[in-house]
Scaffold this motif. Structure first.
Motif, PDB file in Angstrom:
ATOM      1  N   CYS A  21      -7.006  -0.194  -4.350  1.00  0.00           N
ATOM      2  CA  CYS A  21      -7.210  -1.123  -3.245  1.00  0.00           C
ATOM      3  C   CYS A  21      -8.703  -1.473  -3.185  1.00  0.00           C
ATOM      4  CB  CYS A  21      -6.759  -0.469  -1.939  1.00  0.00           C
ATOM      5  SG  CYS A  21      -7.019  -1.500  -0.494  1.00  0.00           S
TER       6      CYS A  21
ATOM      7  N   GLN B  10      -4.308   2.910  -2.491  1.00  0.00           N
ATOM      8  CA  GLN B  10      -3.683   2.369  -3.686  1.00  0.00           C
ATOM      9  C   GLN B  10      -2.491   1.517  -3.297  1.00  0.00           C
ATOM     10  OE1 GLN B  10      -2.697   5.790  -6.191  1.00  0.00           O
ATOM     11  NE2 GLN B  10      -4.220   5.034  -7.641  1.00  0.00           N
ATOM     12  N   PHE B  11      -2.160   0.578  -4.169  1.00  0.00           N
ATOM     13  CA  PHE B  11      -0.958  -0.228  -4.037  1.00  0.00           C
ATOM     14  C   PHE B  11       0.058   0.254  -5.056  1.00  0.00           C
ATOM     15  CE2 PHE B  11      -4.126  -3.231  -2.407  1.00  0.00           C
ATOM     16  CZ  PHE B  11      -3.485  -3.738  -1.287  1.00  0.00           C
TER      17      PHE B  11
ATOM     18  N   ARG C 131       0.867  -1.188   0.000  1.00  0.00           N
ATOM     19  CA  ARG C 131       0.000   0.000   0.000  1.00  0.00           C
ATOM     20  C   ARG C 131       0.891   1.220   0.000  1.00  0.00           C
ATOM     21  NH1 ARG C 131      -5.701  -0.218   2.606  1.00  0.00           N
ATOM     22  NH2 ARG C 131      -5.347   1.975   2.233  1.00  0.00           N
TER      23      ARG C 131
END
Length: 167
Positions: free
Chosen positions: A97, A104-105, A64
């Motif tokens: 995500c 978000q990754f 993340r």
């Protein structure tokens, strides 16, 4: 001036000042040395190399963005800028995500892993030559212990701590 409301600072002694300045001088030179080596050999700054390393060690080569900022010890805005540059190079991609619409990754791509594998030998040689080959095994052990103590003191565990990667 009232000493109770405006006490005299506890100035560094001459010996402490020498240690402090030696530390600043060495860390500035070391960071510059590593940055120049990576720019020359891999066309990336040291901080980007560190991000690629963090992602390469993560499960499924993904973290993340908030976790990556924390582990890299940089602000989320600086991380966002860095990841955008790494995306442009094709070395990282972002994924939404599913459990958190705002999350978000960052994901290390196969191309990013290849770049990291090519850059790592030169980087480790630079680290070894600039640091480890200059110290005895006992000095290396002492340096590691000292840096862990300093780092622990600068990373408060309580909620709301003012740390760059939380901003």
């Amino acid at each position: 001036m009232d000493p109770m409301t405006n006490p005299e600072p506890h100035w560094l002694t001459e010996d402490e000042q020498r240690v402090w300045r030696a530390y600043l001088h060495a860390t500035t030179l070391l960071e510059d040395h590593l940055d120049r080596q990576l720019q020359r050999d891999a066309k990336m700054p040291h901080v980007y190399f560190g991000l690629l390393v963090q992602l390469s060690e993560a499960p499924r080569r993904r973290l993340r963005m908030t976790e990556l900022a924390r582990s890299a010890k940089i602000t989320r805005s600086r991380l966002s800028h860095a990841v955008a540059r790494l995306e442009k190079s094709g070395w990282v991609r972002r994924e939404d995500c599913p459990s958190d619409k705002r999350g978000q990754f960052a994901v290390l791509t196969d191309e990013g892993l290849d770049v990291l594998k090519k850059a790592a030998p030169g980087h480790v040689d630079a680290v070894r030559g600039a640091l480890f080959e200059r110290l005895t095994p006992q000095q290396q052990k002492s340096l590691g212990e000292i840096m862990r103590i300093v780092a622990e003191g600068l990373q408060p565990k309580e909620a709301g701590a003012d740390l760059p990667w939380l901003r």
